[in-house]
Write a protein that holds these residues in place. Structure first.
Motif, PDB file in Angstrom:
ATOM      1  N   GLU A 384       1.027  -0.936   0.255  1.00 22.29           N
ATOM      2  CA  GLU A 384      -0.105  -0.034   0.184  1.00 22.29           C
ATOM      3  C   GLU A 384       0.769   1.482  -0.034  1.00 22.29           C
ATOM      4  N   ARG A 385       2.007   0.917   0.724  1.00 23.38           N
ATOM      5  CA  ARG A 385       3.218   2.267   1.237  1.00 23.38           C
ATOM      6  C   ARG A 385       3.064   2.872  -0.578  1.00 23.38           C
ATOM      7  N   LYS A 387       2.203   1.878  -2.891  1.00 20.93           N
ATOM      8  CA  LYS A 387       1.263   2.596  -3.749  1.00 20.93           C
ATOM      9  C   LYS A 387       0.670   4.037  -3.626  1.00 20.93           C
ATOM     10  N   LEU A 388       1.516   4.192  -2.543  1.00 21.98           N
ATOM     11  CA  LEU A 388       1.258   5.883  -2.517  1.00 21.98           C
ATOM     12  C   LEU A 388       2.707   6.348  -2.622  1.00 21.98           C
ATOM     13  N   GLU A 391       2.120   7.159  -6.254  1.00 19.27           N
ATOM     14  CA  GLU A 391       0.914   8.670  -6.399  1.00 19.27           C
ATOM     15  C   GLU A 391       2.006   9.967  -5.773  1.00 19.27           C
ATOM     16  N   GLU A 395       2.986  13.580  -8.281  1.00 20.96           N
ATOM     17  CA  GLU A 395       1.917  14.624  -8.151  1.00 20.96           C
ATOM     18  C   GLU A 395       3.753  15.399  -7.236  1.00 20.96           C
ATOM     19  N   ASN A 567      -0.549   5.667   6.476  1.00 20.56           N
ATOM     20  CA  ASN A 567      -0.956   5.753   5.004  1.00 20.56           C
ATOM     21  C   ASN A 567      -2.705   6.036   4.845  1.00 20.56           C
ATOM     22  N   ALA A 568      -3.456   6.190   5.939  1.00 18.12           N
ATOM     23  CA  ALA A 568      -4.442   6.462   5.778  1.00 18.12           C
ATOM     24  C   ALA A 568      -4.268   8.081   5.898  1.00 18.12           C
ATOM     25  N   THR A 571      -3.300  10.005   2.959  1.00 24.36           N
ATOM     26  CA  THR A 571      -4.243   9.646   1.959  1.00 24.36           C
ATOM     27  C   THR A 571      -4.261  11.001   1.426  1.00 24.36           C
ATOM     28  N   ILE A 574      -2.538  13.461   0.184  1.00 23.41           N
ATOM     29  CA  ILE A 574      -2.561  14.180  -0.515  1.00 23.41           C
ATOM     30  C   ILE A 574      -3.612  14.720  -0.619  1.00 23.41           C
ATOM     31  N   SER A 575      -5.085  14.228  -0.550  1.00 22.01           N
ATOM     32  CA  SER A 575      -6.122  14.902  -0.759  1.00 22.01           C
ATOM     33  C   SER A 575      -6.225  16.814  -0.554  1.00 22.01           C
ATOM     34  N   ARG A 578      -4.035  17.885  -3.661  1.00 22.36           N
ATOM     35  CA  ARG A 578      -5.250  18.452  -4.463  1.00 22.36           C
ATOM     36  C   ARG A 578      -5.930  19.155  -4.861  1.00 22.36           C
TER      37      ARG A 578
END
Ligand code: ADP
Ligand code: MG
Length: 839
Positions: A384-385, A387-388, A391, A395, A567-568, A571, A574-575, A578
Motif C-alpha cells: 500500500e505504501r 502505491k502511495l 502517487e 504529484e 497510509n490513511a 492519503t 494527498i487529497s 490536490r
C-alpha cells in the motif's frame, strides 16, 4: 515417598477364662490396654493404619492391607507384606490361613492372576520361589536339595538368593500347589506355646514380568519387573515360656537374633532420613533379603499380630512398639522397568513428541503464529505504501512541471519589465522618473504606509508590505528552509550568496537592506510579495517533508501494525494537496479577471488623462500615448499569458504577483503623470489596485495556515511512529526471551540426550568388559581343569610310584631280613668276627 502401612491384628483368646486383670481393647484404628472396669492404662494406647479385632477374617485383612500392594505389583511396583509378632499370635494363620479362611498369600495369588487377566494389553511372565531362613541358613522349600543358599546383590537384580528354584506359573492353582508342597519342607516344632510352631522365617516370592503387547501403540517396549514378597516370620519367644531346650533352644536363639536385627533396622529407619546413618541390613539374612522392602523401593505392609492373653502383655507391648516405629518408615516406590534398546528409542520418541507438544502449546508457538500474521500484514502495508509513494511521485512530477512553467512565465514578464523600463526612460528625466518610482515604492512598503501627499493616503496600503516582511521572517526561522539562490541573484551580495550555498539561512530582511543595486534593474520586484517564489519554496518544503516522511516510513518498515493509519493520513494529505492544487489552478482565472478589470480601469484613467493632456503640452500627450501603448501591450501580454495558463492548465498563483507588478508599473506611471500635471486622482482606481495587493497577502496567509496544519499533522505521524517503535521493541524483547527459553529447553534436551548416550556407551563398555571377564574366566576355568587333570594324573603317578616304592621297600626289607638272617647264620657257622658295616 510412601509410608509403610502398619496394622495390628488381635488373635482370638485361646481360652475364654479371664484372670480378671487387664485386657486389650480395640477402638477403630486404636488398640489400648484397659483395666477390668474399662479404665485405660496410661501410656499403652497405640494407633495404626488399621487395627483388626479377634473376629476379623483374613479376607478383610487382605482387602484393607494387602490388596493394593498386590495390584501395584502387577503394575510393576515391588511389594512386601509380612507378619510380625510373638509366637502363636496368628502370623501363619494370617499369611497361610486355613481351608475355610484362606490367608493373605492364597488370596493374593488368586488376585494377581485375576488382575493379569484384566490387563489385556500386556503380556505377563510369573515366577515363584519359596524359601525359609532356618538357623540363619537359607533353604529352598521348592527344592529340598537347595540348602544353605547364599545372598548376592547385583545392579540388575538387586538383592537375590543365588541358586533358588524359580517355577514359572500360569495359574493360581499351580501356585497354591507349589506352596503346599513347599510347606511340607518347612521346619516346624512343638513348643509349650504352639503345637506346630514355625521355627523358621518363610519368604514366598513372586516375580512378575510384563511387557506391552506388540499391537498396543501406547506401549514403550519396556519390560516391567516387580518382586512381591509375602513373609511369615518365626515368632519371637521367651525361652522360659517356650520351655525350649536342645534343638528348640538353638532355633529360638537364631529366631530371636534375626528378629532383633529386624528391630534394629526398623529403629534406625524410623529415626528419619537425616539421623539414620548406617542401616545394619547385613546383620541378618532376614533383614538383608527384606532390604528393598524396608526403606527401599517397595510398597510395604506389616501385619503385627498380638495375643490378647494377659500373660503375653509384655510381648504384645514389644510388638506394638515395634509396629509404632515401623509406622514412621518411608519408602521410595517406583515402577521397575528394564529398557531394551528398542524400548529406549521408543520412549525417547515419545518424550520428544511430548516436548514438541509442550513447545507448541507454549507462548512461543503463539508468538510465532502472531509473527507470521504480522509479517503478512506488514507485506500488505508495504504494498500500500509503495502505491502511495508512486502517487506522491506523480504529484511531485506534475508540481515540478508547473514550477518550470511558472519560471518561464516569470522570465517572460521580467523581459517585458525591462522593455518597459528601457522604452520609458531617456536622459535625466528617466533618472528622475526612476527615483520617483523608487520613492513611491518605498513609501508603499513603509510600515506607516503614508504616501507623499495626503491625497494618496489609504489605510489599505499599510498591510501588504508589513505582512510580507513578517512572512519572510517566518520562513527564515524554519530550519529546513533554504531560499532559492536564483530568487535573490540580483540582490544578495557575495557573502550572503556563499552562506546560502552552504545551506546557511540568510535573513531576508537583511537581504532587503543590501546595496542599492537591488532596485535598479527590477525597481518593483523586491517590494512585491514574490508569490511564485513563496509557493515554490512551499512546494520545495513540502517535498522535503514528504521525503522525510518517506524516509521515516522506510526506516520503520517493520512497524507494520499502525502502517494503515499512516497510509490513511498520507492519503488525506494527498487529497489536501490536490485541493490546494485546485485552488492554485483557480488563480490564473482570478488573475485574468483582475487583469481585465485593471485594464478597464487603466483605459478609463488614460481617457481622463488624455482629456487633461489635450489642453496641455504636446510632449505630455506623446507620453500618454506611449504609456497607453505600453499599458495595452502589457495587459494584452498578461491576458494572453493567463489565458494560456488557464487553457493549458499550467496556471500558477505567482501570476497574481506579476499582475500586481504590472499594475504597479502602470500605476507608478499614472501617478507620475498626475503629480506632474496636478490631476486629481480617482480614489476608486487606487483602491482597486491596493485590493489586488491585499488579495495576494490573503493568499499568502492561507498558504501559511495550510503549511502549519500540514506540519502539525506530520509531527503527529512522527509521534505515532515513535510509539510504534517502542511497542515493536517490547514485542521483539518478548520474542527474544521466548526464543531464549526455547533454546535453553533445547540445550537441556540435548544435554539429556548426551547423558543418555554416554550412559549407553558405558553400558556397552561394561558389557564388553563383562564378556572379556567371562572369557577370561572360562579360560582360567579351562586352565584350572587341565591343572586339576594334571594334578589327578600326578596323584595317580604318585600313587603308582608309592605302590611300587612300597613294594620295593617291602622286597628290600625282606631282602634285608633274609640277608640279616643269612649273616646271622653265617656268623653262627663261622664264629670269626666280622666288622660292622656303616650303612
Ligand atoms: P504363629 O504363626 O504366630 O506362631 P499361628 O498362626 O500358628 O501362630 O497361630 C497359633 C494358633 O492360633 C493356630 O492354631 C491358629 O489356628 C490360631 N489362630 C491364630 N490366629 C487366629 C485367628 N485370627 N482366628 C482363629 N484362630 C487363630
Ligand atoms: Mg507361625
Amino acid at each position: 515417598m510412601e509410608k509403610i502401612c502398619v496394622a495390628v491384628r488381635v488373635r482370638p483368646p485361646v481360652s475364654l477364662e479371664t484372670s480378671g486383670g487387664v485386657f486389650w481393647k480395640v477402638e477403630d484404628n486404636r488398640v489400648s490396654l484397659h483395666r477390668q472396669h474399662d479404665t485405660p492404662v496410661s501410656g499403652t494406647s497405640y494407633a495404626f493404619d488399621h487395627v483388626f479385632e479377634e473376629t476379623c477374617s483374613n479376607a478383610r485383612v487382605y482387602e484393607l492391607l494387602t490388596k493394593d500392594i498386590i495390584h501395584a505389583a502387577v503394575e510393576g511396583f515391588n511389594g512386601t507384606v509380612f507378619a510380625y509378632g510373638q509366637t502363636s499370635s496368628g502370623k501363619t494363620f494370617t499369611m497361610n490361613g486355613s481351608a475355610d479362611n484362606p490367608g493373605v498369600i492364597s488370596l493374593g495369588v488368586k488376585d494377581i492372576f485375576d488382575a493379569i487377566q484384566m490387563m489385556s494389553n500386556r503380556e505377563f511372565l510369573v515366577r515363584v520361589s519359596y524359601m525359609e531362613i532356618y538357623n540363619e541358613e537359607i533353604n529352598d522349600l521348592l527344592a529340598v536339595e537347595n540348602q544353605k543358599l547364599q545372598i548376592h546383590e547385583s545392579l540388575e537384580h538387586g538383592v537375590f538368593v543365588a541358586g533358588l528354584r524359580e517355577e514359572i506359573v500360569n495359574s493360581a492353582e499351580q501356585v497354591l500347589k507349589l506352596i503346599e508342597s513347599g510347606e511340607v519342607n518347612r521346619h516346624f516344632g512343638e513348643t509349650n506355646m504352639n503345637v506346630r510352631s514355625s521355627r523358621s522365617h518363610t519368604i514366598f516370592r513372586m516375580v512378575i514380568e510384563s511387557k506391552g503387547k506388540d499391537n498396543d501403540s501406547s506401549s514403550t517396549d519396556a519390560i516391567r519387573v516387580s518382586v512381591l514378597n509375602l513373609v511369615d516370620l518365626a515368632g519371637s519367644e521367651r525361652i522360659a515360656k517356650t520351655g525350649a531346650d536342645g534343638v528348640r533352644l538353638k532355633e529360638g536363639k537364631h529366631i530371636n537374633k534375626s528378629l532383633m536385627a529386624l528391630g534394629n533396622v526398623i529403629n534406625k529407619l524410623s529415626d528419619g532420613v537425616k539421623q539414620r546413618g548406617h542401616i545394619p541390613y547385613r546383620d541378618s539374612k532376614l533383614t538383608r533379603i527384606l532390604q528393598p522392602a524396608l526403606g527401599g523401593n517397595a510398597k510395604t505392609s506389616i501385619i503385627c499380630t498380638i495375643a490378647p492373653e494377659e500373660d503375653h502383655i509384655e510381648e504384645t507391648k514389644g510388638t506394638l512398639q515395634f509396629a509404632s516405629r515401623a509406622k514412621r518408615i518411608t519408602n521410595c516406590v517406583q515402577v521397575n522397568e528394564i529398557l531394551t534398546d528398542a524400548a529406549l528409542l521408543k520412549r525417547q520418541k515419545l518424550e520428544i513428541e511430548e516436548l514438541r507438544r509442550k513447545l507448541q502449546g507454549s507462548h512461543a508457538g503463539v508468538l510465532e503464529q502472531e509473527i507470521l500474521k504480522l509479517r503478512n500484514d506488514m507485506l500488505k502495508y508495504e504494498l500500500e505504501r509503495e502505491k502511495l509513494q508512486l502517487e506522491l511521485e506523480e504529484e511531485r512530477r506534475s508540481r515540478k512541471e508547473r514550477d518550470q512553467c511558472v519560471r518561464e512565465q516569470q522570465m517572460r514578464l521580467q523581459n517585458h519589465n525591462s522593455l518597459v523600463t528601457s522604452s520609458g526612460g531617456n536622459g535625466s528625466h528617466s533618472e528622475e522618473q526612476n527615483s520617483k518610482r523608487q520613492s513611491f515604492c518605498e513609501e508603499c512598503s513603509d510600515s506607516n504606509g503614508i504616501c507623499q501627499g495626503g491625497a494618496f493616503r489609504t489605510p489599505c496600503s499599510k498591510a501588504a508590505p508589513n505582512a510580507f516582511v513578517v512572512k519572510r521572517s517566518n520562513y527564515s526561522r524554519l530550519p529546513e528552509y533554504s531560499p532559492l539562490p536564483d530568487t535573490f541573484s540580483n540582490v544578495a551580495d557575495e557573502d550572503t550568496w556563499l552562506k546560502m550555498n552552504k545551506g546557511y539561512i540568510a535573513d531576508l530582511d537583511s537581504l532587503q537592506m543590501t546595496p542599492a543595486t537591488k532596485v535598479q534593474s527590477f525597481p518593483l520586484n523586491d517590494g512585491t510579495p514574490g508569490c511564485s517564489n513563496e509557493n515554490y519554496r512551499d512546494v520545495q518544503k513540502l517535498k522535503r517533508q514528504l521525503e522525510n516522511v518517506t524516509e521515516e516510513k522506510n526506516e520503520f518498515q517493520r512497524k507494520y501494525s499502525e502502517e494503515k493509519i499512516l497510509n490513511a493520513r498520507l492519503t488525506g494529505e494527498i487529497s489536501e494537496l490536490r485541493q490546494e492544487v485546485l485552488v492554485i489552478r483557480e488563480i490564473p482565472r482570478r488573475l485574468y479577471e483582475s487583469v481585465v478589470s485593471s485594464k478597464d480601469f487603466y483605459e478609463d484613467l488614460l481617457c481622463s488623462m488624455k482629456s487633461f493632456a489635450a489642453d496641455g503640452e504636446s510632449s505630455t500627450a506623446k507620453k500618454l500615448v506611449s504609456i497607453s501603448e505600453i499599458g495595452s501591450s502589457l495587459f494584452s501580454t498578461l491576458e494572453t499569458n493567463f489565458l494560456m495558463a488557464m487553457d493549458g492548465d499550467k496556471s500558477f498563483s505567482n501570476n497574481d504577483s506579476l499582475v500586481r507588478e504590472q499594475c504597479k508599473v502602470v500605476c507608478a506611471s499614472s501617478l507620475w503623470l498626475f503629480l506632474t500635471y496636478n490631476i486629481s486622482f480617482r480614489n476608486e482606481a487606487l483602491t482597486h489596485l491596493v485590493l489586488i495587493a491585499v488579495k495576494g497577502c490573503a493568499q499568502e496567509e492561507e498558504s501559511t495556515c495550510w503549511k502549519e496544519k500540514l506540519s502539525s499533522e506530520l509531527n503527529t505521524i512522527k509521534e505515532k511512529y515513535h510509539g510504534l517503535e517502542k511497542d515493536l521493541d517490547l514485542n521483539n524483547k518478548f520474542l527474544e526471551t521466548s526464543k531464549e527459553m526455547y533454546d535453553s529447553l533445547e540445550r537441556e534436551f540435548r544435554l539429556l540426550q548426551e547423558e543418555r548416550d554416554s550412559l549407553l556407551n558405558k553400558v556397552s563398555e561394561s558389557s564388553q568388559t563383562l564378556t572379556m571377564v567371562t572369557d577370561q574366566k572360562e579360560n582360567v576355568l579351562k586352565d584350572y581343569n587341565t591343572e586339576v587333570e594334571k594334578k589327578k594324573n600326578l596323584e595317580e603317578e604318585i600313587k603308582q610310584f608309592s605302590a611300587a616304592f612300597a613294594c620295593r621297600q617291602k622286597s628290600l626289607v625282606s631282602f634285608h631280613s633274609d640277608l640279616k638272617s643269612k649273616i646271622e647264620k653265617l656268623r653262627a657257622q663261622n664264629p670269626v668276627s666280622v666288622p660292622k658295616s656303616r650303612g
